[in-house]
Design an enzyme around this catalytic site. Structure first.
Site, mmCIF file in Angstrom:
data_model
loop_
_atom_site.group_PDB
_atom_site.id
_atom_site.type_symbol
_atom_site.label_atom_id
_atom_site.label_comp_id
_atom_site.label_asym_id
_atom_site.label_seq_id
_atom_site.Cartn_x
_atom_site.Cartn_y
_atom_site.Cartn_z
ATOM 1 N N ASP A 1 0.866 -1.180 0.000
ATOM 2 C CA ASP A 1 0.000 0.000 0.000
ATOM 3 C C ASP A 1 0.903 1.231 0.000
ATOM 4 O OD1 ASP A 1 -2.339 1.510 0.281
ATOM 5 O OD2 ASP A 1 -2.362 1.304 2.444
ATOM 6 N N LYS B 1 -0.678 -1.106 -4.757
ATOM 7 C CA LYS B 1 -1.460 0.113 -5.044
ATOM 8 C C LYS B 1 -0.493 1.241 -5.388
ATOM 9 C CE LYS B 1 -4.915 -0.845 -1.455
ATOM 10 N NZ LYS B 1 -5.406 -0.319 -0.143
ATOM 11 N N PHE C 1 -9.632 0.040 -0.455
ATOM 12 C CA PHE C 1 -9.377 -0.954 0.574
ATOM 13 C C PHE C 1 -10.029 -2.275 0.175
ATOM 14 C CE2 PHE C 1 -9.757 -3.050 4.698
ATOM 15 C CZ PHE C 1 -8.475 -2.854 5.179
ATOM 16 N N ASP D 1 -7.632 -8.586 5.723
ATOM 17 C CA ASP D 1 -8.710 -8.442 6.705
ATOM 18 C C ASP D 1 -9.252 -7.020 6.786
ATOM 19 O OD1 ASP D 1 -6.304 -7.374 8.052
ATOM 20 O OD2 ASP D 1 -7.661 -7.182 9.765
ATOM 21 N N ARG E 1 -10.608 -12.573 6.190
ATOM 22 C CA ARG E 1 -9.389 -13.232 5.698
ATOM 23 C C ARG E 1 -9.728 -14.546 5.006
ATOM 24 N NH1 ARG E 1 -4.820 -10.691 8.040
ATOM 25 N NH2 ARG E 1 -5.112 -9.942 10.169
HETATM 26 P P1 5GP Z 1 2.003 -0.595 3.678
HETATM 27 O O1 5GP Z 1 3.088 -0.546 4.709
HETATM 28 O O2 5GP Z 1 2.492 -0.950 2.302
HETATM 29 O O3 5GP Z 1 1.184 0.669 3.680
HETATM 30 O O4 5GP Z 1 0.968 -1.665 4.152
HETATM 31 C C1 5GP Z 1 1.259 -2.980 4.226
HETATM 32 C C2 5GP Z 1 0.171 -3.753 4.948
HETATM 33 O O5 5GP Z 1 -1.032 -2.992 5.203
HETATM 34 C C3 5GP Z 1 -0.294 -4.889 4.099
HETATM 35 O O6 5GP Z 1 0.575 -5.995 4.187
HETATM 36 C C4 5GP Z 1 -1.684 -5.148 4.661
HETATM 37 O O7 5GP Z 1 -1.576 -5.959 5.804
HETATM 38 C C5 5GP Z 1 -2.176 -3.766 5.039
HETATM 39 N N1 5GP Z 1 -3.013 -3.210 3.934
HETATM 40 C C6 5GP Z 1 -2.655 -2.288 3.022
HETATM 41 N N2 5GP Z 1 -3.633 -2.037 2.146
HETATM 42 C C7 5GP Z 1 -4.652 -2.868 2.492
HETATM 43 C C8 5GP Z 1 -5.961 -3.118 1.920
HETATM 44 O O8 5GP Z 1 -6.416 -2.548 0.918
HETATM 45 N N3 5GP Z 1 -6.721 -4.048 2.559
HETATM 46 C C9 5GP Z 1 -6.291 -4.723 3.667
HETATM 47 N N4 5GP Z 1 -7.134 -5.604 4.204
HETATM 48 N N5 5GP Z 1 -5.061 -4.519 4.206
HETATM 49 C C10 5GP Z 1 -4.260 -3.608 3.626
HETATM 50 MG MG MG Z 2 -4.802 -5.944 8.428
#
Ligand code: 5GP
Ligand code: MG
Ligand code: MG
Length: 186
Positions: free
Chosen positions: A110, A138, A159, A166, A172
């Site tokens: 993300d 993303k 999201f 989750d 999940r």
């Molecule tokens: P980042 O550090 O890249 O922002 O986020 C990593 C973690 O955030 C992912 O491994 C996931 O656990 C959670 N996450 C990010 N985007 C989403 C999303 O759209 N849906 C869900 N359920 N979790 C997300």
């Molecule tokens: Mg989560």
């Protein structure tokens, strides 16, 4: 606690179980081809708990070579939908990765905060190499540059849940990946 059907809150299916399995088959084949050379160790794939459990299970079983599997748990998110930006190791590897080829397996990138921090952390342990495999990414949400060698799909900044992903620890166990009805969040 209500016992309603887990799929009832899904409004839009982005990827079906079959599409996910096919995609992971492609990624597994690419990884196997890239690590075909025998360096005396099996490839180590590292799953990021808890979201990557399903991806690890299906990606690893799509491979025919020997792989070793280990896990890390990292906290960067609260229980909601926003990144806190704070990264902490909750469970470290059990494996000494020095001299090893490592592929980090995650379900979604993300902001990139978690994985840019994690790749730097693992790189400091003197591995032979560290690459990333993620089912989803993303691009619009990216805040930190992360080099990702294996990506399933780039998706819009929405999201998503299912297949390990989750919302407040629910969804999940959905077989597909999709977005939730607005009423779930209110
Ligand atoms: P980042 O550090 O890249 O922002 O986020 C990593 C973690 O955030 C992912 O491994 C996931 O656990 C959670 N996450 C990010 N985007 C989403 C999303 O759209 N849906 C869900 N359920 N979790 C997300
Ligand atoms: Mg989560
Ligand atoms: Mg994750």
């Amino acid at each position: 606690m209500d016992a309603s059907h887990v799929e009832a809150d899904l409004v839009n299916v982005l990827f079906t179980e079959q599409e996910i399995r096919d995609k992971l088959g492609e990624l597994a084949a690419r990884i196997e081809a890239d690590y075909a050379e025998d360096d005396g160790h099996d490839l180590l794939i590292v799953g990021i708990l808890r979201g990557a459990v399903m991806v690890m299970a299906d990606l690893s079983r799509a491979m025919t070579r020997h792989v070793e599997m280990d896990w890390m748990a990292i906290s960067s998110y609260g229980s909601g939908t926003k990144s806190s930006g704070v990264v902490r190791i909750l469970k470290d590897l059990d494996t000494d990765i020095s001299g090893r080829h490592v592929v980090i397996v995650d379900e979604i990138i993300d902001t990139g905060l978690t994985l840019s921090w994690l790749t730097a952390n693992l790189a400091s342990r003197d591995p032979a190499s560290v690459e990333i495999c993620t089912l989803l990414r993303k691009p619009e949400a990216l805040q930190m540059p992360v080099e990702v060698k294996y990506v399933g799909w780039d998706i819009p900044n929405e999201f998503v849940v299912g297949y390990g992903l989750d919302y407040r620890e629910r969804y999940r166990n959905l077989r597909d990946i999709g977005t939730l009805a607005p009423h779930v969040y209110s």
